[in-house]
Design a protein around this motif. Structure first.
Motif, PDB file in Angstrom:
ATOM      1  N   THR A 133      49.424-131.509  47.285  1.00 10.76           N
ATOM      2  CA  THR A 133      47.677-132.031  47.004  1.00 10.76           C
ATOM      3  C   THR A 133      48.167-132.211  45.295  1.00 10.76           C
ATOM      4  O   THR A 133      47.410-132.821  44.497  1.00 10.76           O
ATOM      5  CB  THR A 133      46.733-130.806  47.192  1.00 10.76           C
ATOM      6  OG1 THR A 133      47.148-129.664  46.649  1.00 10.76           O
ATOM      7  CG2 THR A 133      47.490-130.421  48.441  1.00 10.76           C
ATOM      8  N   GLY A 134      48.463-131.508  43.847  1.00 11.23           N
ATOM      9  CA  GLY A 134      48.458-132.035  42.764  1.00 11.23           C
ATOM     10  C   GLY A 134      47.696-130.788  42.458  1.00 11.23           C
ATOM     11  O   GLY A 134      46.739-131.265  41.571  1.00 11.23           O
ATOM     12  N   LEU A 135      46.433-130.670  43.298  1.00 16.34           N
ATOM     13  CA  LEU A 135      46.238-129.166  42.669  1.00 16.34           C
ATOM     14  C   LEU A 135      45.970-128.050  42.532  1.00 16.34           C
ATOM     15  O   LEU A 135      47.261-127.779  43.099  1.00 16.34           O
ATOM     16  CB  LEU A 135      44.682-128.861  44.029  1.00 16.34           C
ATOM     17  CG  LEU A 135      43.829-130.832  44.514  1.00 16.34           C
ATOM     18  CD1 LEU A 135      43.167-130.814  45.410  1.00 16.34           C
ATOM     19  CD2 LEU A 135      43.083-131.170  43.629  1.00 16.34           C
ATOM     20  N   ILE A 136      45.299-126.991  41.662  1.00 20.53           N
ATOM     21  CA  ILE A 136      45.707-125.610  41.562  1.00 20.53           C
ATOM     22  C   ILE A 136      44.466-125.250  42.099  1.00 20.53           C
ATOM     23  O   ILE A 136      43.644-125.293  42.708  1.00 20.53           O
ATOM     24  CB  ILE A 136      45.117-125.228  40.719  1.00 20.53           C
ATOM     25  CG1 ILE A 136      46.652-126.085  39.294  1.00 20.53           C
ATOM     26  CG2 ILE A 136      45.220-123.920  39.987  1.00 20.53           C
ATOM     27  CD1 ILE A 136      46.035-126.253  37.696  1.00 20.53           C
ATOM     28  N   PRO A 137      45.228-123.977  43.394  1.00 22.52           N
ATOM     29  CA  PRO A 137      43.955-123.214  44.399  1.00 22.52           C
ATOM     30  C   PRO A 137      42.850-122.548  43.719  1.00 22.52           C
ATOM     31  O   PRO A 137      43.033-121.634  42.641  1.00 22.52           O
ATOM     32  CB  PRO A 137      45.087-121.724  45.016  1.00 22.52           C
ATOM     33  CG  PRO A 137      46.528-122.102  44.723  1.00 22.52           C
ATOM     34  CD  PRO A 137      46.470-123.306  43.580  1.00 22.52           C
ATOM     35  N   ASP A 138      41.867-123.304  43.916  1.00 22.43           N
ATOM     36  CA  ASP A 138      40.371-122.766  43.664  1.00 22.43           C
ATOM     37  C   ASP A 138      39.211-122.648  44.380  1.00 22.43           C
ATOM     38  O   ASP A 138      39.526-123.951  45.572  1.00 22.43           O
ATOM     39  CB  ASP A 138      40.246-123.683  42.244  1.00 22.43           C
ATOM     40  CG  ASP A 138      39.320-123.486  41.451  1.00 22.43           C
ATOM     41  OD1 ASP A 138      39.066-121.911  41.296  1.00 22.43           O
ATOM     42  OD2 ASP A 138      37.274-123.516  41.773  1.00 22.43           O
ATOM     43  N   ALA A 139      38.533-121.864  44.759  1.00 27.74           N
ATOM     44  CA  ALA A 139      37.166-122.463  45.371  1.00 27.74           C
ATOM     45  C   ALA A 139      36.674-123.699  45.357  1.00 27.74           C
ATOM     46  O   ALA A 139      35.344-123.374  46.029  1.00 27.74           O
ATOM     47  CB  ALA A 139      36.368-121.259  45.663  1.00 27.74           C
ATOM     48  N   ASN A 289      48.182-126.535  34.226  1.00 25.90           N
ATOM     49  CA  ASN A 289      47.265-126.041  34.284  1.00 25.90           C
ATOM     50  C   ASN A 289      46.142-127.933  34.111  1.00 25.90           C
ATOM     51  O   ASN A 289      44.531-127.545  34.755  1.00 25.90           O
ATOM     52  CB  ASN A 289      46.237-125.183  34.123  1.00 25.90           C
ATOM     53  CG  ASN A 289      46.852-123.800  34.529  1.00 25.90           C
ATOM     54  OD1 ASN A 289      47.524-123.860  34.916  1.00 25.90           O
ATOM     55  ND2 ASN A 289      46.678-123.137  33.892  1.00 25.90           N
ATOM     56  N   LEU A 290      46.487-128.171  34.558  1.00 26.36           N
ATOM     57  CA  LEU A 290      44.942-129.519  35.080  1.00 26.36           C
ATOM     58  C   LEU A 290      45.502-130.550  36.128  1.00 26.36           C
ATOM     59  O   LEU A 290      47.181-129.838  37.186  1.00 26.36           O
ATOM     60  CB  LEU A 290      45.561-131.005  33.928  1.00 26.36           C
ATOM     61  CG  LEU A 290      45.616-131.459  32.331  1.00 26.36           C
ATOM     62  CD1 LEU A 290      45.463-131.936  31.196  1.00 26.36           C
ATOM     63  CD2 LEU A 290      43.812-130.574  32.096  1.00 26.36           C
ATOM     64  N   LEU A 291      45.054-131.604  37.629  1.00 28.63           N
ATOM     65  CA  LEU A 291      45.071-131.935  38.171  1.00 28.63           C
ATOM     66  C   LEU A 291      45.805-133.072  38.222  1.00 28.63           C
ATOM     67  O   LEU A 291      45.275-134.167  37.896  1.00 28.63           O
ATOM     68  CB  LEU A 291      43.566-131.698  39.369  1.00 28.63           C
ATOM     69  CG  LEU A 291      42.649-130.660  38.589  1.00 28.63           C
ATOM     70  CD1 LEU A 291      41.588-130.572  39.747  1.00 28.63           C
ATOM     71  CD2 LEU A 291      42.984-129.343  39.234  1.00 28.63           C
ATOM     72  N   THR A 292      46.056-132.984  39.443  1.00 25.01           N
ATOM     73  CA  THR A 292      46.831-134.695  40.002  1.00 25.01           C
ATOM     74  C   THR A 292      46.170-135.196  40.659  1.00 25.01           C
ATOM     75  O   THR A 292      46.168-134.668  41.882  1.00 25.01           O
ATOM     76  CB  THR A 292      48.903-134.777  40.086  1.00 25.01           C
ATOM     77  OG1 THR A 292      49.816-133.722  38.876  1.00 25.01           O
ATOM     78  CG2 THR A 292      49.256-135.826  40.167  1.00 25.01           C
ATOM     79  N   THR A 293      45.578-136.134  40.533  1.00 29.09           N
ATOM     80  CA  THR A 293      44.504-136.212  41.837  1.00 29.09           C
ATOM     81  C   THR A 293      44.665-138.449  42.097  1.00 29.09           C
ATOM     82  O   THR A 293      44.868-138.905  40.912  1.00 29.09           O
ATOM     83  CB  THR A 293      43.097-136.162  41.588  1.00 29.09           C
ATOM     84  OG1 THR A 293      42.532-136.076  42.417  1.00 29.09           O
ATOM     85  CG2 THR A 293      42.633-137.173  40.021  1.00 29.09           C
ATOM     86  N   ILE A 294      43.837-138.860  43.080  1.00 26.45           N
ATOM     87  CA  ILE A 294      44.476-140.333  43.896  1.00 26.45           C
ATOM     88  C   ILE A 294      43.062-140.506  42.870  1.00 26.45           C
ATOM     89  O   ILE A 294      42.021-140.796  42.832  1.00 26.45           O
ATOM     90  CB  ILE A 294      43.999-140.378  45.247  1.00 26.45           C
ATOM     91  CG1 ILE A 294      45.658-139.793  45.641  1.00 26.45           C
ATOM     92  CG2 ILE A 294      44.070-142.189  45.346  1.00 26.45           C
ATOM     93  CD1 ILE A 294      45.053-140.273  46.680  1.00 26.45           C
ATOM     94  N   ALA A 295      43.339-141.851  41.970  1.00 26.67           N
ATOM     95  CA  ALA A 295      42.430-142.361  41.228  1.00 26.67           C
ATOM     96  C   ALA A 295      41.681-143.600  42.217  1.00 26.67           C
ATOM     97  O   ALA A 295      40.343-143.311  42.233  1.00 26.67           O
ATOM     98  CB  ALA A 295      43.418-142.965  39.739  1.00 26.67           C
ATOM     99  N   ILE A 296      41.909-144.267  42.592  1.00 25.12           N
ATOM    100  CA  ILE A 296      42.392-145.342  43.863  1.00 25.12           C
ATOM    101  C   ILE A 296      42.914-145.190  45.047  1.00 25.12           C
ATOM    102  O   ILE A 296      43.976-145.765  44.491  1.00 25.12           O
ATOM    103  CB  ILE A 296      40.968-146.105  43.266  1.00 25.12           C
ATOM    104  CG1 ILE A 296      40.807-146.921  44.126  1.00 25.12           C
ATOM    105  CG2 ILE A 296      42.374-147.374  41.645  1.00 25.12           C
ATOM    106  CD1 ILE A 296      39.103-148.604  43.302  1.00 25.12           C
ATOM    107  N   GLY A 297      42.554-146.242  45.800  1.00 25.44           N
ATOM    108  CA  GLY A 297      43.418-146.345  47.224  1.00 25.44           C
ATOM    109  C   GLY A 297      42.426-148.613  47.332  1.00 25.44           C
ATOM    110  O   GLY A 297      41.377-148.533  47.584  1.00 25.44           O
ATOM    111  N   ILE A 298      43.333-149.055  47.093  1.00 24.88           N
ATOM    112  CA  ILE A 298      42.587-150.268  46.677  1.00 24.88           C
ATOM    113  C   ILE A 298      44.276-151.745  46.946  1.00 24.88           C
ATOM    114  O   ILE A 298      44.841-151.198  46.667  1.00 24.88           O
ATOM    115  CB  ILE A 298      42.282-150.882  45.177  1.00 24.88           C
ATOM    116  CG1 ILE A 298      41.273-152.292  45.514  1.00 24.88           C
ATOM    117  CG2 ILE A 298      43.154-151.238  44.160  1.00 24.88           C
ATOM    118  CD1 ILE A 298      40.781-152.598  44.312  1.00 24.88           C
ATOM    119  N   ASN A 299      43.472-152.341  47.647  1.00 16.09           N
ATOM    120  CA  ASN A 299      44.534-153.112  48.706  1.00 16.09           C
ATOM    121  C   ASN A 299      45.844-152.952  49.174  1.00 16.09           C
ATOM    122  O   ASN A 299      46.592-152.974  49.161  1.00 16.09           O
ATOM    123  CB  ASN A 299      45.469-153.930  47.536  1.00 16.09           C
ATOM    124  CG  ASN A 299      43.666-155.971  47.043  1.00 16.09           C
ATOM    125  OD1 ASN A 299      42.600-155.398  47.727  1.00 16.09           O
ATOM    126  ND2 ASN A 299      44.198-155.640  46.299  1.00 16.09           N
TER     127      ASN A 299
END
Length: 506
Positions: A133-139, A289-299
């Motif tokens: 997920t690119g996320l660190i487990p957190d509430a 400890n930063l997050l890897t996330t999706i910036a955008i889905g386009i085309n």
């Protein structure tokens, strides 16, 4: 891409945030034509719990949308489409037949599932979650919130397994309600914040769904951030207009700031404070400890970002106003902060709901330290603004270590970025140039741009870049020695705030 006819003059953006619902009508130049806003109540039933009334979220958004159109005197046929930007991670579960929420919305700031996350970490699941997920487990994220609702609302799990319950983040809830219950979707940016979505394979992850014991049938279909999902229901909204984007508010701001180049960075000063760096088509695996996330889905293409999440940004100023009562407005906070040369040693760590990036400490708590008999509300106000900026410094420090390129400038937006004194301190403590655009409503604007591109109202990203204009540039005027001293003091204060709630319970 659809072709839009000449009758289409506007795009309507819905910006559903943590503290308010807003609607803004934009013209082709990205200029605001009309707007409407309503504050939303937050509920705090127990220490660390944060909730909202899901019905109020929808009705407030519906009200401001209709009022915004009424104010503008625009005809529905002149509005090309509607885009949605929303507070992320906040979870709502609702009855599929009645369309009514089964419980309050559990807000992203809520810490009720901190123990659940601790158990996952102790079971060695952190790396599994992070890799997928690119996320660190957190509430902070949605998965444990959904699990808590299924486990704690009587009869809910059985109804969910029978296909009688739907779940989603705020975007899904709004789209379901606005389309009269016809469409259950989310976009990839919101999905990427749930801790259930595999950002590499781009699907709900079977292993994670099993880990959290969440049936996939309650989750929405995941689509691009920029595409037509359906039409608003005339019986609900009073008009039929295409819903052509939904995107998490922080990703919307990144897009609205025209941060299209790899390495470009924006920081949004809203309720929280969120910093995103565009990393292009490659997800960067953070070592800090930063997050890897999706910036955008386009085309049909996916772009990624590195993110640092600060839980308390502009909400600190609201706390000074509403809880302490030492100011009547955000502007008064600035005036008081500007009336003193510095904080005279006072430091505020705004860990009211724990610390986010890069600490991920749900048990940290807010702290005001360094007080003397000479400390005044002016010093406290300045310490609050500096505390918000120092949290950004923590994120920038981590981001510089993760990203090989040089970070020389930061674009800012959000309501709290109008504070000149805070933006100047941010430039000073970061030692980079801070760019504030003329239009700081970049979250709503990003949602509008995503929607407009989907229907051909805007043809390309170049048009968006041409619309972006600078209001003010803040450059560092602080000596390196002074900067190092202030940041060292900040770090010392942060260490004292950490693990506070855990220690207090023992």
């Amino acid at each position: 891409m659809a072709q839009v006819n000449e009758e289409k003059k506007y795009v309507l953006a819905l910006d559903q945030g943590t503290t308010s619902s807003r609607a803004i009508l934009f013209n082709h130049n990205g200029k605001k034509v009309s707007s409407s806003q309503l504050e939303i109540k937050l509920y705090f039933p127990k220490s660390g719990w944060v909730e909202q009334d899901a019905r109020e979220l929808f009705l407030s958004q519906l009200t401001v949308m209709q009022e915004c159109v009424r104010q503008s005197k625009a005809e529905a046929y002149e509005i090309a489409c509607i885009g949605i930007a929303n507070q992320r991670e906040t979870v709502i579960l609702w009855d599929k037949e009645s369309g009514e929420a089964v419980y309050h919305a559990i807000v992203w700031q809520c810490r009720r599932t901190a123990k659940m996350v601790e158990e996952l970490v102790s079971q060695g699941k952190s790396e599994l979650i992070r890799k997928k997920t690119g996320l660190i487990p957190d509430a902070y994220f949605s998965a444990t919130k959904i699990k808590w609702l299924l486990d704690n609302v009587e009869g809910l799990r059985q109804k969910a397994e029978e296909g009688r319950i739907l779940a989603g983040t705020v975007d899904s809830w709004l789209i379901w309600k606005l389309t009269g219950g016809k469409v259950h979707v989310t976009d990839c940016t919101n999905a990427s914040r749930t801790m259930l979505y595999n950002i590499h394979e781009k699907c709900w992850d079977k292993e994670l769904l099993e880990l959290f014991n969440i049936p996939e049938n309650i989750l929405p279909q995941v689509k691009d951030s920029s595409c037509v999902y359906g039409l608003t229901d005339k019986n609900v909204c009073g008009f039929e207009i295409p819903l052509a984007s939904c995107i998490g508010d922080q990703q919307a701001a990144l897009f609205g700031q025209a941060c299209f180049e790899e390495g470009s960075v924006k920081t949004t000063f809203g309720t929280g404070c969120f910093m995103l760096m565009n990393t292009g088509s490659i997800p960067i695996d953070s070592k800090n400890n930063l997050l890897t996330t999706i910036a955008i889905g386009i085309n049909g293409k996916t772009e990624y970002a590195l993110e640092g999440s600060v839980f308390m940004g502009g909400a600190v100023i609201k706390w000074l106003r509403d809880q302490l009562g030492i100011i009547r407005s955000a502007r008064e906070c600035d005036i008081l902060a500007e009336s003193v040369a510095d904080t005279e040693g006072v430091v505020m760590v705004p860990a009211f709901t724990g610390l986010g990036s890069p600490y991920w400490d749900p048990y940290a708590r807010g702290m005001l330290i360094g007080l003397t008999r000479g400390s005044s509300k002016a010093h406290i106000c300045r310490a609050a603004l500096e505390g918000i900026a120092c949290q950004v410094k923590d994120v920038v420090k981590a981001m510089k270590e993760d990203y090989s390129g040089k970070l020389t400038e930061v674009k800012v937006d959000g309501g709290a970025c109008v504070s000149d004194v805070m933006m100047q301190f941010l430039a000073d403590i970061l030692d980079v140039s801070v760019f504030r655009p003329k239009n700081v409503e970049t979250t709503a604007l990003g949602a509008a741009y995503c929607a407009g591109l989907a229907v051909g109202f805007w043809k390309s990203r170049e048009e968006i870049v041409n619309n972006w204009q600078i209001d003010k540039i803040f450059t560092s005027a602080m000596t390196a020695e002074r900067r190092d001293k202030l940041y060292s003091r900040w770090m010392h204060a942060v260490e004292r705030s950490r693990d506070w709630a855990q220690q207090s319970d023992n």
